[in-house]
Design an enzyme around this catalytic site. Structure first.
Site, PDB file in Angstrom:
ATOM      1  N   ALA A  65    -131.916  -2.816  52.655  1.00  0.00           N
ATOM      2  CA  ALA A  65    -133.090  -2.258  51.998  1.00  0.00           C
ATOM      3  C   ALA A  65    -134.171  -3.324  52.046  1.00  0.00           C
ATOM      4  CB  ALA A  65    -132.748  -1.887  50.565  1.00  0.00           C
ATOM      5  N   GLY A 110    -128.112  -2.198  52.640  1.00  0.00           N
ATOM      6  CA  GLY A 110    -128.421  -0.802  52.968  1.00  0.00           C
ATOM      7  C   GLY A 110    -128.187  -0.483  54.439  1.00  0.00           C
ATOM      8  N   GLU A 113    -124.585   0.272  54.632  1.00  0.00           N
ATOM      9  CA  GLU A 113    -124.411   1.581  53.975  1.00  0.00           C
ATOM     10  C   GLU A 113    -124.799   2.714  54.939  1.00  0.00           C
ATOM     11  OE1 GLU A 113    -126.726   0.269  50.390  1.00  0.00           O
ATOM     12  OE2 GLU A 113    -125.052   1.229  49.352  1.00  0.00           O
TER      13      GLU A 113
HETATM   14  N1  DAK Z   1    -135.879  -6.822  53.509  1.00  0.00           N
HETATM   15  C1  DAK Z   1    -137.136  -7.195  53.851  1.00  0.00           C
HETATM   16  N2  DAK Z   1    -137.412  -8.010  54.868  1.00  0.00           N
HETATM   17  C2  DAK Z   1    -136.392  -8.504  55.574  1.00  0.00           C
HETATM   18  C3  DAK Z   1    -135.052  -8.183  55.282  1.00  0.00           C
HETATM   19  C4  DAK Z   1    -134.797  -7.295  54.192  1.00  0.00           C
HETATM   20  N3  DAK Z   1    -133.584  -6.865  53.865  1.00  0.00           N
HETATM   21  N4  DAK Z   1    -134.272  -8.824  56.166  1.00  0.00           N
HETATM   22  C5  DAK Z   1    -135.088  -9.524  56.974  1.00  0.00           C
HETATM   23  N5  DAK Z   1    -136.362  -9.332  56.626  1.00  0.00           N
HETATM   24  C6  DAK Z   1    -137.568  -9.901  57.225  1.00  0.00           C
HETATM   25  C7  DAK Z   1    -137.764 -11.347  56.866  1.00  0.00           C
HETATM   26  O1  DAK Z   1    -138.376 -11.471  55.604  1.00  0.00           O
HETATM   27  C8  DAK Z   1    -138.648 -11.807  57.991  1.00  0.00           C
HETATM   28  O2  DAK Z   1    -139.950 -11.350  57.759  1.00  0.00           O
HETATM   29  P1  DAK Z   1    -141.253 -12.310  57.948  1.00  0.00           P
HETATM   30  O3  DAK Z   1    -141.023 -13.438  56.991  1.00  0.00           O
HETATM   31  O4  DAK Z   1    -141.186 -12.745  59.393  1.00  0.00           O
HETATM   32  O5  DAK Z   1    -142.420 -11.439  57.624  1.00  0.00           O
HETATM   33  C9  DAK Z   1    -138.098 -11.059  59.184  1.00  0.00           C
HETATM   34  O6  DAK Z   1    -137.430  -9.918  58.642  1.00  0.00           O
HETATM   35  C10 DAK Z   1    -137.120 -11.848  60.013  1.00  0.00           C
HETATM   36  O7  DAK Z   1    -136.080 -12.308  59.160  1.00  0.00           O
HETATM   37  P2  DAK Z   1    -135.623 -13.843  59.088  1.00  0.00           P
HETATM   38  O8  DAK Z   1    -136.771 -14.731  59.437  1.00  0.00           O
HETATM   39  O9  DAK Z   1    -134.991 -14.040  57.749  1.00  0.00           O
HETATM   40  O10 DAK Z   1    -134.556 -13.883  60.263  1.00  0.00           O
HETATM   41  P3  DAK Z   1    -133.313 -14.878  60.385  1.00  0.00           P
HETATM   42  O11 DAK Z   1    -132.813 -14.728  61.757  1.00  0.00           O
HETATM   43  O12 DAK Z   1    -133.666 -16.261  59.902  1.00  0.00           O
HETATM   44  O13 DAK Z   1    -132.223 -14.315  59.368  1.00  0.00           O
HETATM   45  C11 DAK Z   1    -130.938 -12.556  58.255  1.00  0.00           C
HETATM   46  C12 DAK Z   1    -131.644 -13.033  59.571  1.00  0.00           C
HETATM   47  C13 DAK Z   1    -130.489 -11.115  58.486  1.00  0.00           C
HETATM   48  C14 DAK Z   1    -129.693 -13.437  58.039  1.00  0.00           C
HETATM   49  C15 DAK Z   1    -131.903 -12.694  57.090  1.00  0.00           C
HETATM   50  O14 DAK Z   1    -133.138 -12.048  57.433  1.00  0.00           O
HETATM   51  C16 DAK Z   1    -131.390 -12.095  55.826  1.00  0.00           C
HETATM   52  O15 DAK Z   1    -130.531 -12.669  55.147  1.00  0.00           O
HETATM   53  N6  DAK Z   1    -131.957 -10.922  55.453  1.00  0.00           N
HETATM   54  C17 DAK Z   1    -131.639 -10.266  54.212  1.00  0.00           C
HETATM   55  C18 DAK Z   1    -130.280  -9.617  54.323  1.00  0.00           C
HETATM   56  C19 DAK Z   1    -129.904  -8.972  53.010  1.00  0.00           C
HETATM   57  O16 DAK Z   1    -129.726  -9.613  51.973  1.00  0.00           O
HETATM   58  N7  DAK Z   1    -129.752  -7.643  53.055  1.00  0.00           N
HETATM   59  C20 DAK Z   1    -129.388  -6.879  51.948  1.00  0.00           C
HETATM   60  C21 DAK Z   1    -130.609  -6.417  51.293  1.00  0.00           C
HETATM   61  S1  DAK Z   1    -130.259  -5.749  49.693  1.00  0.00           S
HETATM   62  C22 DAK Z   1    -130.511  -0.052  45.242  1.00  0.00           C
HETATM   63  C23 DAK Z   1    -130.733   0.531  46.445  1.00  0.00           C
HETATM   64  C24 DAK Z   1    -130.358  -0.119  47.582  1.00  0.00           C
HETATM   65  C25 DAK Z   1    -129.813  -1.370  47.527  1.00  0.00           C
HETATM   66  C26 DAK Z   1    -129.599  -1.972  46.304  1.00  0.00           C
HETATM   67  C27 DAK Z   1    -129.928  -1.315  45.174  1.00  0.00           C
HETATM   68  N8  DAK Z   1    -130.931   0.589  44.083  1.00  0.00           N
HETATM   69  C28 DAK Z   1    -132.226   1.208  44.100  1.00  0.00           C
HETATM   70  C29 DAK Z   1    -130.290   0.376  42.840  1.00  0.00           C
HETATM   71  C30 DAK Z   1    -129.592  -2.075  48.724  1.00  0.00           C
HETATM   72  C31 DAK Z   1    -129.877  -3.397  48.741  1.00  0.00           C
HETATM   73  C32 DAK Z   1    -129.936  -4.153  49.961  1.00  0.00           C
HETATM   74  O17 DAK Z   1    -129.803  -3.655  51.055  1.00  0.00           O
END
Ligand code: DAK
Length: 259
Positions: A65, A110, A113
């Site tokens: 997400a 997400g 998911e």
């Molecule tokens: N959201 C927004 N932007 C994201 C993103 C994300 N999940 N993942 C990556 N990006 C963006 C980065 O911010 C960056 O943007 P700029 O800074 O260039 O503008 C760009 O994509 C490239 O990412 P990185 O520079 O970080 O790339 P790396 O190769 O260094 O790292 C990575 C890749 C996948 C390891 C890293 O980007 C990362 O850790 N990303 C986040 C992964 C993560 O934590 N995903 C889970 C998200 S939480 C709910 C509904 C849904 C959910 C929860 C609750 N309710 C409403 C209750 C679901 C939650 C989630 O999915």
């Protein structure tokens, strides 16, 4: 504005691509809505016999997400966002034709998911999959706890959700989280071969199988068996069942017509 979801057809296979590569295809509300519309369209189009879902840019399937968007939500908006995602993933899971996730990189939060709501998953050996929500102070909000539990069982589901640590593709296959792992260079060809094989099968039989497996996952064995035999009777009366059996006996390939 660029399209959030790209759609293209290769014969009877609809390929849907989440198209926010600069954000690793992170899901915001507009992307969830566009995906829902794309799945509705694929369901309604009789020429489409199978769907492949993937992410643009070569690095990520979907990295989760959109954390930047999510961080600004009120509690009520967060609930609506969760409902939007849950509705989409239910829609995908209940598609009347098979949906294959082509996991070409990160499938996190997400994004995993979303992949779990597909019927089959095929991953590049370079892919990483996980539910890191706990590391953000959250929990999966698009049905991830429930689908992961059903896919991999309690021990692995608790490990992935409580640690938030991603697993590599080989471990994901060992857990049953993905069906197959192939070298990254072969992913597209292997996925399209699988999707084309699905698309050649009898659509009404596949629909009945999708229903029976779905219903069976939610009820006891007796109800499930009854449902299966009802579906069997229904499918048995179709033109495609006649064609399939006649083609076998005539030593030729069947041509199914969705009738
Ligand atoms: N959201 C927004 N932007 C994201 C993103 C994300 N999940 N993942 C990556 N990006 C963006 C980065 O911010 C960056 O943007 P700029 O800074 O260039 O503008 C760009 O994509 C490239 O990412 P990185 O520079 O970080 O790339 P790396 O190769 O260094 O790292 C990575 C890749 C996948 C390891 C890293 O980007 C990362 O850790 N990303 C986040 C992964 C993560 O934590 N995903 C889970 C998200 S939480 C709910 C509904 C849904 C959910 C929860 C609750 N309710 C409403 C209750 C679901 C939650 C989630 O999915």
């Amino acid at each position: 504005m660029t399209d959030l979801i790209l759609a293209s057809d290769r014969d009877a296979v609809r390929i849907l691509t989440v198209n926010r590569p600069d954000k690793l295809n992170a899901l915001d509300g507009a992307t969830l809505q566009a995906l829902h519309a794309a799945f509705d369209a694929a369901a309604d189009d009789d020429a489409v016999r199978a769907v492949v879902l993937t992410g643009a840019g070569g690095k990520a399937f979907v990295a989760g997400a959109d954390i930047a968007r999510m961080s600004t939500l009120s509690a009520v908006e967060a609930r609506d966002f969760s409902l939007l995602g849950q509705r989409l993933m239910r829609r995908m899971e209940r598609m009347p034709k098979p949906v294959v996730a082509m996991v070409n990189g990160y499938a996190l939060g997400g994004g995993l998911e979303l992949a779990m709501a597909c019927h089959l998953r095929i991953a590049a050996d370079s892919a990483r999959l996980g539910l890191p929500e706990v590391t953000l102070g959250l929990l999966p909000g698009f049905g991830g706890t429930q689908r992961l539990l059903r896919l991999v069982g309690r021990a692995a589901a608790l490990e992935l959700t409580l640690t938030g640590a991603p697993v590599d593709a080989a471990r994901a296959r060992d857990l049953g989280l993905v069906n197959r792992v192939v070298p990254a260079a072969d992913l597209e060809a292997a996925t399209m071969e699988l999707a084309a094989a699905l698309a050649a099968n009898a659509p009404l039989a596949m629909r009945a199988i999708l229903d029976a497996i779905h219903v069976g996952g939610e009820c006891g064995i007796d109800d499930g068996l009854e449902y299966e035999s009802a579906q069997f009777g229904l499918v048995f009366s179709t033109d495609d069942a006649r064609e399939g059996m006649a083609a076998f006996l005539g030593r030729r390939k069947p041509a199914f017509n969705n009738r």
